[in-house]
Write a protein that holds these residues in place. Structure first.
Motif, PDB file in Angstrom:
ATOM      1  N   ARG C 226       0.838  -1.205   0.000  1.00 45.18           N
ATOM      2  CA  ARG C 226       0.000   0.000   0.000  1.00 45.18           C
ATOM      3  C   ARG C 226       0.878   1.262   0.000  1.00 45.18           C
ATOM      4  NH1 ARG C 226      -2.519   3.413   3.595  1.00 45.18           N
ATOM      5  NH2 ARG C 226      -1.386   2.487   5.304  1.00 45.18           N
ATOM      6  N   LEU C 227       1.933   1.246   0.813  1.00 40.06           N
ATOM      7  CA  LEU C 227       2.808   2.426   0.886  1.00 40.06           C
ATOM      8  C   LEU C 227       3.530   2.655  -0.440  1.00 40.06           C
ATOM      9  CD1 LEU C 227       4.212   1.867   4.472  1.00 40.06           C
ATOM     10  CD2 LEU C 227       2.811   3.779   3.728  1.00 40.06           C
ATOM     11  N   VAL C 228       3.906   1.551  -1.088  1.00 36.83           N
ATOM     12  CA  VAL C 228       4.552   1.710  -2.396  1.00 36.83           C
ATOM     13  C   VAL C 228       3.554   2.281  -3.401  1.00 36.83           C
ATOM     14  CG1 VAL C 228       5.554   0.441  -4.331  1.00 36.83           C
ATOM     15  CG2 VAL C 228       6.308  -0.049  -2.009  1.00 36.83           C
ATOM     16  N   LEU C 229       2.335   1.811  -3.348  1.00 38.10           N
ATOM     17  CA  LEU C 229       1.308   2.340  -4.259  1.00 38.10           C
ATOM     18  C   LEU C 229       1.119   3.836  -4.040  1.00 38.10           C
ATOM     19  CD1 LEU C 229      -1.495  -0.399  -4.210  1.00 38.10           C
ATOM     20  CD2 LEU C 229       0.179   0.072  -5.995  1.00 38.10           C
ATOM     21  N   ILE C 230       1.200   4.273  -2.776  1.00 33.63           N
ATOM     22  CA  ILE C 230       1.020   5.695  -2.486  1.00 33.63           C
ATOM     23  C   ILE C 230       2.220   6.497  -2.969  1.00 33.63           C
ATOM     24  CG2 ILE C 230       0.911   7.391  -0.612  1.00 33.63           C
ATOM     25  CD1 ILE C 230      -0.743   5.434   0.974  1.00 33.63           C
ATOM     26  N   ASN C 231       3.410   5.961  -2.778  1.00 33.55           N
ATOM     27  CA  ASN C 231       4.605   6.779  -2.997  1.00 33.55           C
ATOM     28  C   ASN C 231       5.207   6.674  -4.395  1.00 33.55           C
ATOM     29  OD1 ASN C 231       4.943   8.087  -0.438  1.00 33.55           O
ATOM     30  ND2 ASN C 231       5.332   6.057   0.393  1.00 33.55           N
ATOM     31  N   TRP C 232       4.919   5.610  -5.110  1.00 34.68           N
ATOM     32  CA  TRP C 232       5.512   5.437  -6.425  1.00 34.68           C
ATOM     33  C   TRP C 232       4.646   6.134  -7.455  1.00 34.68           C
ATOM     34  CZ3 TRP C 232       6.414   0.091  -9.227  1.00 34.68           C
ATOM     35  CH2 TRP C 232       7.427   0.259 -10.177  1.00 34.68           C
ATOM     36  N   ASP C 234       4.940   7.925 -10.164  1.00 33.47           N
ATOM     37  CA  ASP C 234       5.082   7.869 -11.622  1.00 33.47           C
ATOM     38  C   ASP C 234       4.246   6.745 -12.218  1.00 33.47           C
ATOM     39  OD1 ASP C 234       6.853   9.765 -11.067  1.00 33.47           O
ATOM     40  OD2 ASP C 234       8.643   8.520 -11.316  1.00 33.47           O
ATOM     41  N   VAL C 235       4.203   5.638 -11.528  1.00 35.57           N
ATOM     42  CA  VAL C 235       3.530   4.473 -12.094  1.00 35.57           C
ATOM     43  C   VAL C 235       2.091   4.358 -11.589  1.00 35.57           C
ATOM     44  CG1 VAL C 235       3.557   1.965 -12.209  1.00 35.57           C
ATOM     45  CG2 VAL C 235       5.699   3.238 -12.376  1.00 35.57           C
ATOM     46  N   THR C 236       1.916   4.515 -10.299  1.00 41.43           N
ATOM     47  CA  THR C 236       0.613   4.191  -9.721  1.00 41.43           C
ATOM     48  C   THR C 236      -0.298   5.396  -9.572  1.00 41.43           C
ATOM     49  OG1 THR C 236       1.389   4.584  -7.482  1.00 41.43           O
ATOM     50  CG2 THR C 236       1.679   2.369  -8.352  1.00 41.43           C
ATOM     51  N   GLY C 237       0.239   6.575  -9.858  1.00 42.63           N
ATOM     52  CA  GLY C 237      -0.576   7.763  -9.667  1.00 42.63           C
ATOM     53  C   GLY C 237      -0.658   8.194  -8.222  1.00 42.63           C
ATOM     54  N   GLY C 238       0.085   7.529  -7.359  1.00 40.45           N
ATOM     55  CA  GLY C 238       0.135   7.930  -5.956  1.00 40.45           C
ATOM     56  C   GLY C 238      -1.214   7.910  -5.290  1.00 40.45           C
ATOM     57  N   PRO C 239      -1.431   8.816  -4.347  1.00 39.92           N
ATOM     58  CA  PRO C 239      -2.695   8.812  -3.603  1.00 39.92           C
ATOM     59  C   PRO C 239      -3.897   9.076  -4.500  1.00 39.92           C
ATOM     60  CG  PRO C 239      -1.111  10.347  -2.634  1.00 39.92           C
ATOM     61  CD  PRO C 239      -0.519   9.875  -3.911  1.00 39.92           C
ATOM     62  N   ASN C 240      -3.653   9.687  -5.663  1.00 38.28           N
ATOM     63  CA  ASN C 240      -4.785   9.986  -6.557  1.00 38.28           C
ATOM     64  C   ASN C 240      -5.280   8.748  -7.292  1.00 38.28           C
ATOM     65  OD1 ASN C 240      -4.545  12.670  -5.863  1.00 38.28           O
ATOM     66  ND2 ASN C 240      -3.005  13.005  -7.462  1.00 38.28           N
ATOM     67  N   GLY C 241      -4.443   7.713  -7.330  1.00 39.14           N
ATOM     68  CA  GLY C 241      -4.872   6.475  -7.948  1.00 39.14           C
ATOM     69  C   GLY C 241      -4.951   6.549  -9.459  1.00 39.14           C
ATOM     70  N   ILE C 242      -5.678   5.603 -10.013  1.00 36.21           N
ATOM     71  CA  ILE C 242      -5.853   5.522 -11.458  1.00 36.21           C
ATOM     72  C   ILE C 242      -7.330   5.712 -11.755  1.00 36.21           C
ATOM     73  CG2 ILE C 242      -5.588   4.062 -13.497  1.00 36.21           C
ATOM     74  CD1 ILE C 242      -3.536   2.457 -11.897  1.00 36.21           C
ATOM     75  N   SER C 243      -7.626   6.611 -12.665  1.00 35.53           N
ATOM     76  CA  SER C 243      -9.032   6.785 -13.024  1.00 35.53           C
ATOM     77  C   SER C 243      -9.210   6.474 -14.505  1.00 35.53           C
ATOM     78  CB  SER C 243      -9.483   8.205 -12.696  1.00 35.53           C
ATOM     79  OG  SER C 243      -8.588   9.122 -13.244  1.00 35.53           O
ATOM     80  N   GLY C 350     -14.085   1.654 -11.954  1.00 32.96           N
ATOM     81  CA  GLY C 350     -13.541   2.568 -12.947  1.00 32.96           C
ATOM     82  C   GLY C 350     -12.459   3.455 -12.372  1.00 32.96           C
ATOM     83  N   PHE C 351     -12.225   3.328 -11.088  1.00 33.50           N
ATOM     84  CA  PHE C 351     -11.238   4.159 -10.410  1.00 33.50           C
ATOM     85  C   PHE C 351     -10.688   3.389  -9.216  1.00 33.50           C
ATOM     86  CE2 PHE C 351     -10.768   6.793  -6.571  1.00 33.50           C
ATOM     87  CZ  PHE C 351      -9.633   7.502  -6.933  1.00 33.50           C
ATOM     88  N   ILE C 352      -9.377   3.395  -9.058  1.00 33.23           N
ATOM     89  CA  ILE C 352      -8.801   2.752  -7.870  1.00 33.23           C
ATOM     90  C   ILE C 352      -7.763   3.660  -7.238  1.00 33.23           C
ATOM     91  CG2 ILE C 352      -9.165   0.290  -8.362  1.00 33.23           C
ATOM     92  CD1 ILE C 352      -6.439   0.284  -9.726  1.00 33.23           C
ATOM     93  N   SER C 353      -7.662   3.578  -5.937  1.00 32.69           N
ATOM     94  CA  SER C 353      -6.615   4.313  -5.228  1.00 32.69           C
ATOM     95  C   SER C 353      -6.188   3.485  -4.028  1.00 32.69           C
ATOM     96  CB  SER C 353      -7.133   5.675  -4.782  1.00 32.69           C
ATOM     97  OG  SER C 353      -7.957   5.514  -3.656  1.00 32.69           O
ATOM     98  N   PRO C 354      -5.025   3.782  -3.480  1.00 30.20           N
ATOM     99  CA  PRO C 354      -4.517   2.964  -2.362  1.00 30.20           C
ATOM    100  C   PRO C 354      -5.485   2.913  -1.183  1.00 30.20           C
ATOM    101  CG  PRO C 354      -2.799   4.427  -3.154  1.00 30.20           C
ATOM    102  CD  PRO C 354      -4.046   4.826  -3.863  1.00 30.20           C
ATOM    103  N   GLU C 355      -6.367   3.880  -1.093  1.00 29.03           N
ATOM    104  CA  GLU C 355      -7.289   3.926   0.041  1.00 29.03           C
ATOM    105  C   GLU C 355      -8.184   2.695   0.142  1.00 29.03           C
ATOM    106  OE1 GLU C 355      -9.868   7.279   0.588  1.00 29.03           O
ATOM    107  OE2 GLU C 355      -8.125   8.599   0.700  1.00 29.03           O
ATOM    108  N   SER C 356      -8.408   2.051  -0.999  1.00 27.48           N
ATOM    109  CA  SER C 356      -9.286   0.878  -0.986  1.00 27.48           C
ATOM    110  C   SER C 356      -8.590  -0.354  -0.460  1.00 27.48           C
ATOM    111  CB  SER C 356      -9.781   0.589  -2.402  1.00 27.48           C
ATOM    112  OG  SER C 356     -10.352   1.735  -2.958  1.00 27.48           O
ATOM    113  N   PHE C 357      -7.293  -0.267  -0.220  1.00 21.28           N
ATOM    114  CA  PHE C 357      -6.559  -1.486   0.098  1.00 21.28           C
ATOM    115  C   PHE C 357      -5.853  -1.375   1.445  1.00 21.28           C
ATOM    116  CE2 PHE C 357      -6.731  -0.810  -4.491  1.00 21.28           C
ATOM    117  CZ  PHE C 357      -7.550  -1.868  -4.827  1.00 21.28           C
ATOM    118  N   THR C 358      -6.599  -0.967   2.448  1.00 16.55           N
ATOM    119  CA  THR C 358      -6.017  -0.800   3.775  1.00 16.55           C
ATOM    120  C   THR C 358      -6.093  -2.098   4.570  1.00 16.55           C
ATOM    121  OG1 THR C 358      -8.138  -0.137   4.624  1.00 16.55           O
ATOM    122  CG2 THR C 358      -6.689   1.617   3.877  1.00 16.55           C
TER     123      THR C 358
END
Lengths: 277, 305, 446
Positions: C226-232, C234-243, C350-358
């Motif tokens: 989860r922390l990598v998803l938040i901080n990386w 360039d790839v994951t879109g960080g806290p904003n996720g992928i829409s 249609g949208f994912i962000s690290p918040e869903s994976f706590t």
């Protein structure tokens, strides 16, 4: 058939920290014979068993197993599960270790895991339910039924192993070990906690496993009536070393053995023997 | 070099806080063999109670800082200890001889309860407090102008930790309660047969662990100047890491592990990346458990066949 | 841990204490006093940062008094219930054993009945979007529960970071579809494979660990992902996720109002409900696939080895079972199902962000598995329905929801530590399949 003994221990030593549990032990178990390993509590018998069956890595020494066809295994080099899978050594435990939440039949099916894994095409063919898997499964069930019958537990096949009586659990554990198709069967105190009738049945079962199935047996046992009745050879251990080896008759008359058991010195033991004679 | 020295000081202070929490984990694990998942939240509650009692004391007109600190310390230790006692009584005691997973899930549930209780009762926003203990000493002034400082609050944290640790060591090694606790750790059945009140001893373990967590919570409040309802989770995992690193069940080990984690985290943030400081802490947990499952000072576990 | 202690019986539930009005009153007063201590500052005083950033506080003695009063009354009620329910008392006897055995009998009919009902849900509730959405949510958790059940229930490996594989699946689909434009049906297996790959990768180093240590390491893995998803970023879109993650198509036919959409092809008017219904059946199919595979696997050597591993690892080794591969296959299988569910989650939202994976998600799925009765497919489905459904019922409570959820977890564990379905059914039988009481079934050490 190979003429080498099925199991040969050469200078086996096992240290736990500063304690030497087994010290330069050498003995061999002959093919299609019953070899008993006896000795007072704490002599290091179970440690030897655990080395043979891969639960401990011996500090030094060689444990050599030779199959009928001459294939040799140095068991101290094998991974624990390969001791059963490749070297074909099965064991039971001093404190019964069945799968208590699984039925007697399931316990015996688990014992045939490796053969069934191959037959199920590493799960894939089994998942699809191909006919060759179904026949393999049926023959595994038949094998399990054979051994259930052999140990007199066929009517308990569908009962949880944890629900069986103590003596039944002991026999089921032996049946489970036999289902792996072993060349050498190692039994850790199989008669412990059994009554006289059950002990007699056990003796009969072990003799039959040796004679009818050609499986060599190595057993640890405290019940001397069982040991003397069924063993072809006996190895006596005390304080981690071998103190005697021979036929039951030799052992019965060995002052060193009596001394070890009674905790007296040899001369006293010899005196006891003479007085008896 | 100066930068290094400053980080060393910061790391030791943070490590003291982790160590205090870690002791609670290690004690409970030693005696009942479960990870008290709610312990991190007990630490958070301790911080909140320190904050509230501090506010109340200031508003009634107390001005002498040492007096305030002492009262806040005692109040937060007492009330948080009551939390520890209640949690054990409600969530763990009925499951003491149950299946292993049940107390663990109960503990996770309790952790949710505490987190959300404080969110509901005190709101979700971060609670800042003005610096209470101010001032400090300049240890060294480098040529580049970098100053190595030791603040008074850092001294307070370290001294409090040392004093409590001493007190606690005395309690465990010299008192009857300590003896009972060690007896229960070895063999509860036997301890009970020999007249040790197992229930009471376990309760006291939770009480002491919670009281130490309360101290950690108060130190955290003083040092960082804020508390929030979610701070227990990450701090809890890190303190657990510390307990494991030190060797679970070992009290000096917990303190040592706490210091190690505090130092590692501080240095990682200072020299590598702040964003990944938690990743570093969690990675250390994994590496330690895999390669040193008994920790620095723990006893090896022998597999019986 | 020792099994049972003569000197430390559970508090007040053994019935040996004298129970009278005085006793109950005394207990209630004590409980109220404890509550007063607990809540005095936390509830009695409310703090908040004021306008200037300075912290302010005000008192809420009314709330404090009512809370303490509630504890007092609650304590009396609980004691009376104990008295009324007999000496064994406690929450344990709320549901008698007969219900449990009844469940096992009814199970044979309950499962098909539930399945038929589920199949009919989109027909019955076609116009109730809320129910359909809730159904999709429940089915997602049923699938996750069944997936985790392989790891926890069958193999007895305690995994507190299951949500990591859910995340891997979701991000796999999210990234593959938005970056390379791959369709859902290509990404779905890829997501499963990638999650399984991660399962093996994460599983490999932790194989030696047992019990609580394994739990805490898997938790750490989940948090790291989860922390990598938040901080990386360039790839994951960080806290904003992928829409803008593409919606699924019915094997290439989009469910859109356009001329090439399904509605136009069938010549029926377009309705957004079509997609919801499609999603409902999609997740139902995925969940049933999980269920089917798991049931099949249980009857294959690998599944039996998993269960044997849970029962006794040492005996497994003595029988020539390779512990390492057996554990890894369990991890990989569970992770794969998590990955499928993740891909579905991504396409549905249609949208994912690290918040869903706590961690809360992991705990929720684990709670479903344990509450369901470890290893029981039906139990897991019922538990998912109860948990997610119950969670929805408390939606109006808003902030209190997690509080109630946590309390429910504690109470449920005290009530039924072995879950709703407290028995195991054998995988093979000669004469008659006899269900095995959960008292005999081990829960694993790893």
């Amino acid at each position: 058939m190979s003429s080498a003994p099925i199991l040969a221990l050469e200078n086996l030593t096992m240290r736990f920290g500063g304690i030497v549990a087994v010290n330069a032990l050498s003995f061999s178990a002959q093919r299609k014979q019953i070899t008993a390993l006896i000795g007072p509590n704490g002599a290091g018998k179970t440690t030897v068993f655990n080395c043979i069956t891969g639960f401990y890595k011996p500090t030094s020494g060689v444990i050599r197993l030779t199959h009928d066809d001459g294939t040799q295994y140095e068991m101290q080099k094998l991974k624990d599960f390969n001791i059963s899978k490749q070297a074909k050594v099965a064991r039971t435990f001093q404190n019964i270790r069945l799968f208590p939440g699984m039925t007697a039949l399931e316990n015996l099916m688990v014992a045939q895991h490796n053969a069934l894994m191959r037959a199920s095409g590493l799960t894939l063919l089994g998942l699809l339910g191909v006919p060759s898997w179904r026949t393999a499964e049926q023959s595994a069930i038949d094998n399990a039924v054979f051994w259930l019958k052999r140990v007199g537990l066929l009517d308990r096949a569908d009962d949880a192993a944890g629900n069986l009586a103590y003596g039944d659990q002991r026999r089921l554990e032996i049946a489970r070990a036999m289902c792996t198709g072993p060349a050498l069967l190692c039994l850790d105190e199989p008669a412990a906690g059994l009554n006289a009738r059950e002990s007699a049945a056990l003796s009969e079962l072990l003799l039959s496993i040796r004679s009818d199935h050609g499986t060599s047996i190595l057993l640890i046992e405290h019940d001397m009536s069982v040991v003397m009745e069924i063993s072809d050879r006996i190895v006596v251990m005390d304080y981690g070393v071998k103190i005697a080896e021979g036929t039951p008759r030799d052992i019965r008359d060995d002052p060193k053995v009596i001394a070890a058991y009674l905790g007296t010195d040899e001369e006293e033991a010899a005196a006891v023997l003479e007085a008896e004679a | 070099m100066d930068y290094f020295a400053q980080q060393l000081i910061n790391g030791l202070v943070l490590g003291s806080i982790y160590g205090l929490i870690a002791i609670g984990y290690t004690m409970v694990y030693g005696i009942v063999g479960m990870i008290n998942f709610a312990h991190g939240d007990v630490f958070m509650i301790g911080g909140f109670i320190a904050l509230i009692s501090f506010l109340v004391l200031v508003s009634v007109g107390l001005t002498a800082v040492p007096v305030i600190l002492l009262i806040v310390l005692l109040v937060s230790m007492a009330i948080t200890a009551l939390y520890g006692w209640t949690i054990e009584r409600i969530a763990y005691r009925p499951l003491r001889h149950s299946f292993r997973l049940a107390p663990m899930l109960s503990a996770i549930g309790m952790s949710f309860v505490l987190t959300n209780f404080s969110q509901v009762s005190q709101g979700a926003r971060v609670k800042p407090v003005p610096p209470i203990v101010t001032g400090g000493y300049t240890l060294h002034e480098g040529e580049s102008g970098f100053v190595v400082q030791l603040s008074n609050i850092q001294i307070v944290v370290v001294i409090t930790t040392i004093v409590l640790l001493g007190l606690f060591t005395w309690l465990v090694s010299r008192t009857r309660l300590g003896r009972d606790m060690r007896a229960c750790e070895q063999d509860q059945t036997m301890a009970a047969l020999l007249g040790v009140d197992v229930d009471r001893t376990i309760s006291m373990t939770f009480v002491i662990g919670a009281a130490l967590a309360a101290v950690a919570g108060m130190m955290y409040l003083l040092y960082y100047g804020l508390v929030d309802f979610f701070m227990g989770f990450v701090a809890g995992i890190k303190a657990f890491t510390a307990a494991v690193l030190g060797g679970i069940g070992s009290l000096p080990g917990a303190m040592l592990g706490g210091l190690a984690i505090g130092l590692i985290e501080t240095f990682w943030s200072a020299y590598f990346s702040v964003e990944y400081k938690d990743v570093a802490a969690f990675s250390i947990l994994i590496v330690v458990l895999i390669f040193m499952p008994t920790g620095l000072l723990g006893r090896p576990e022998v597999e019986k066949v | 841990m020792s099994a049972s202690l003569p000197a430390s019986s559970p508090p007040a539930s053994n019935g040996s204490e004298p129970v009278g009005a005085g006793f109950i009153l005394k207990k209630a007063v004590l409980s109220a006093l404890v509550a007063l201590g607990l809540f005095s500052l936390m509830v009695g005083v409310r703090t908040e940062a004021g306008q200037s950033g300075q912290l302010e506080y005000w008192t809420r003695f009314g709330e404090l008094a009512s809370l303490v009063g509630a504890v007092f009354v609650g304590s009396i009620v609980v004691e009376l219930l104990r008295l009324w329910l007999g000496p064994r008392g406690g929450l344990g006897s709320f549901v008698p054993a007969s219900v449990q055995s009844g469940l096992s009998v009814a199970g044979r009919y309950l499962a098909p009945a539930l399945l038929i009902f589920t199949l009919l849900v989109p027909v019955i509730f076609y116009n109730q979007r809320y129910i359909l959405d809730l159904g999709i949510l429940v089915l997602t958790y049923v699938m996750l529960g069944w997936g985790l059940n392989v790891v926890v229930g069958l193999a007895g490996l305690l995994d507190l970071g299951y949500v990591a594989f859910y995340a891997v699946g979701a991000y796999s689909y999210g990234l593959l579809s938005t970056t390379f434009g791959l369709s859902f049906w290509i990404c779905l297996p890829l997501a499963g494979i990638l999650a399984a790959f991660w399962g093996v990768l994460l599983g490999f180093p932790v194989l030696r660990l047992r019990g609580d240590y394994l739990a805490i390491v898997t938790l750490a893995f989940g948090e790291i992902i989860r922390l990598v998803l938040i901080n990386w970023q360039d790839v994951t879109g960080g806290p904003n996720g992928i829409s803008g993650i593409p919606r699924p198509s019915l094997f290439g036919i989009p469910l859109t109002p356009g001329p090439d959409g399904l509605a136009a092809m069938l010549g029926i008017p377009f309705s957004p409900t079509h997609r919801i219904v499609f999603l409902f059946y999609l997740i139902l199919a995925l969940a049933l696939l999980t269920n089917w595979v798991t049931i099949r696997l249980r009857r294959l050597p690998i599944g039996r080895a998993w269960e044997a591993l849970r029962e006794d690892e040492v005996a497994c080794r003595a029988l020539g079972i390779n512990i390492t591969t057996t554990k890894l296959t369990a991890f990989a299988t569970g992770a794969m199902f998590g990955g499928f569910a993740g891909a579905f989650f991504a396409t549905r939202q249609g949208f994912i962000s690290p918040e869903s994976f706590t961690f809360q998600e992991s705990a929720l799925v684990l709670a479903i598995v344990v509450l369901g009765g470890m290893g029981s497919q039906l139990g897991v489905a019922l538990a998912a329905l109860a948990m997610i459904g119950g969670f929805e019922l408390f939606r109006s409570l808003e902030v209190y929801r997690m509080l109630v959820f946590g309390l429910a977890m504690v109470l449920v564990m005290i009530w039924r530590p072995r879950g709703i379905v407290g028995h195991r059914s054998p995988t093979v039988f000669l004469e008659k399949s006899k269900s095995i009481s959960s008292d005999l079934v081990k829960e694993g050490h790893g």
